[in-house]
Design a protein around this motif. Structure first.
Motif, PDB file in Angstrom:
ATOM      1  N   GLU A   1      55.326  41.616  86.787  1.00 29.18           N
ATOM      2  CA  GLU A   1      53.948  41.277  87.152  1.00 29.18           C
ATOM      3  C   GLU A   1      53.174  42.503  87.651  1.00 29.18           C
ATOM      4  O   GLU A   1      52.012  42.393  88.033  1.00 29.18           O
ATOM      5  CB  GLU A   1      53.948  40.202  88.248  1.00 29.18           C
ATOM      6  N   ILE A   2      53.822  43.665  87.649  1.00 25.34           N
ATOM      7  CA  ILE A   2      53.158  44.905  88.071  1.00 25.34           C
ATOM      8  C   ILE A   2      52.484  45.528  86.862  1.00 25.34           C
ATOM      9  O   ILE A   2      53.141  45.862  85.872  1.00 25.34           O
ATOM     10  CB  ILE A   2      54.168  45.894  88.695  1.00 25.34           C
ATOM     11  N   ASP A   3      51.190  45.657  86.938  1.00 19.74           N
ATOM     12  CA  ASP A   3      50.399  46.218  85.844  1.00 19.74           C
ATOM     13  C   ASP A   3      50.522  47.742  85.859  1.00 19.74           C
ATOM     14  O   ASP A   3      50.336  48.378  86.891  1.00 19.74           O
ATOM     15  CB  ASP A   3      48.933  45.803  86.010  1.00 19.74           C
ATOM     16  N   ILE A   4      50.818  48.319  84.700  1.00 22.82           N
ATOM     17  CA  ILE A   4      50.904  49.774  84.564  1.00 22.82           C
ATOM     18  C   ILE A   4      49.753  50.305  83.707  1.00 22.82           C
ATOM     19  O   ILE A   4      48.999  51.181  84.122  1.00 22.82           O
ATOM     20  CB  ILE A   4      52.258  50.199  83.951  1.00 22.82           C
ATOM     21  N   GLY A   5      49.612  49.755  82.517  1.00 27.51           N
ATOM     22  CA  GLY A   5      48.556  50.226  81.616  1.00 27.51           C
ATOM     23  C   GLY A   5      47.166  50.014  82.180  1.00 27.51           C
ATOM     24  O   GLY A   5      46.286  50.862  82.028  1.00 27.51           O
ATOM     25  N   GLY A   6      46.965  48.863  82.864  1.00 29.28           N
ATOM     26  CA  GLY A   6      45.641  48.564  83.422  1.00 29.28           C
ATOM     27  C   GLY A   6      45.170  49.602  84.418  1.00 29.28           C
ATOM     28  O   GLY A   6      44.084  50.176  84.276  1.00 29.28           O
ATOM     29  N   PRO A   7      45.959  49.887  85.472  1.00 28.67           N
ATOM     30  CA  PRO A   7      45.545  50.919  86.421  1.00 28.67           C
ATOM     31  C   PRO A   7      45.352  52.289  85.775  1.00 28.67           C
ATOM     32  O   PRO A   7      44.463  53.046  86.166  1.00 28.67           O
ATOM     33  CB  PRO A   7      46.690  50.946  87.440  1.00 28.67           C
ATOM     34  N   CYS A   8      46.198  52.615  84.779  1.00 29.44           N
ATOM     35  CA  CYS A   8      46.035  53.901  84.092  1.00 29.44           C
ATOM     36  C   CYS A   8      44.677  53.973  83.399  1.00 29.44           C
ATOM     37  O   CYS A   8      43.963  54.983  83.506  1.00 29.44           O
ATOM     38  CB  CYS A   8      47.150  54.105  83.070  1.00 29.44           C
TER      39      CYS A   8
END
Length: 198
Positions: free
Chosen positions: A125-132
């Motif tokens: 559930e941890i967003d990686i692409g979004g924050p990038c």
């Protein structure tokens, strides 16, 4: 640049509130919409033309969707300084089309917390692409507009209607809001990981 015309947008959102109306507005102004996953499906079902991210990158989603937008054809198009001729020449050399707008909001980690899932499930559930995407666009606000929350769609539409383009002042404001959102998101994850066992 003081004013930014919006010609190409990347839309990838968890919260789809107001998305249909915003995307229809962009389409009515001949803005190319690039998207992926559930957002792309949502837009296509709404009858809107959408360019798939994987058709831009020539690379499919992998690792159960963990890697979708992390690609030079995406981030190069976001991070290029449009006032820098060398940057624009680099895009041309590598056949990378620039973006003007990135509209992203993050996986709902706060909602996932309420489910008390095992750690292995919670990390998904941890967003990686979004924050990038959000941070890259926010960094490059001199050349880009980032929209980190549906509550900004109406103001963005008014800005986009300006014949000269979106103002630098609005782009800087959205940049600041974006860094606030991503820092709060990271802090929430950090607190969770500090308080949970492995």
């Amino acid at each position: 640049m003081d004013f930014l015309p919006i010609k190409r947008a990347l839309l990838s959102v968890t919260d789809k509130s107001g998305l249909k109306e915003f995307a229809e507005f962009l389409h009515s102004r001949q803005v190319e919409i690039v998207s992926t996953g559930g957002t792309m499906k949502f837009l296509k079902e709404a009858g809107l033309p959408v360019t798939a991210v994987e058709s831009v990158t020539s690379f499919p989603e992998i690792l159960n969707g963990r890697v979708k937008t992390l690609h030079p054809k995406i981030h190069g198009g976001i991070l290029a300084d449009k006032d820098n001729p060398e940057h624009m020449e680099t895009l041309k050399k590598h056949e990378i089309a620039p973006f003007d707008l990135v509209c992203v909001n993050l996986y709902a980690f706060a909602s996932a917390l309420q489910k008390k899932l095992p750690v292995r499930n919670m990390v998904e559930e941890i967003d990686i692409g979004g924050p990038c995407l959000m941070r890259a666009t926010a960094k490059n606000f001199h050349s880009m507009l980032v929209l980190p929350d549906p509550k900004y769609y109406l103001r963005a539409m008014e800005e986009i209607k300006n014949p000269d383009g979106v103002s630098l002042a609005f782009r800087k404001e959205m940049s600041a809001q974006t860094f606030k959102i991503t820092s709060e998101y990271d802090a929430m994850i950090s607190l969770y990981l500090e308080g949970v066992g492995v």
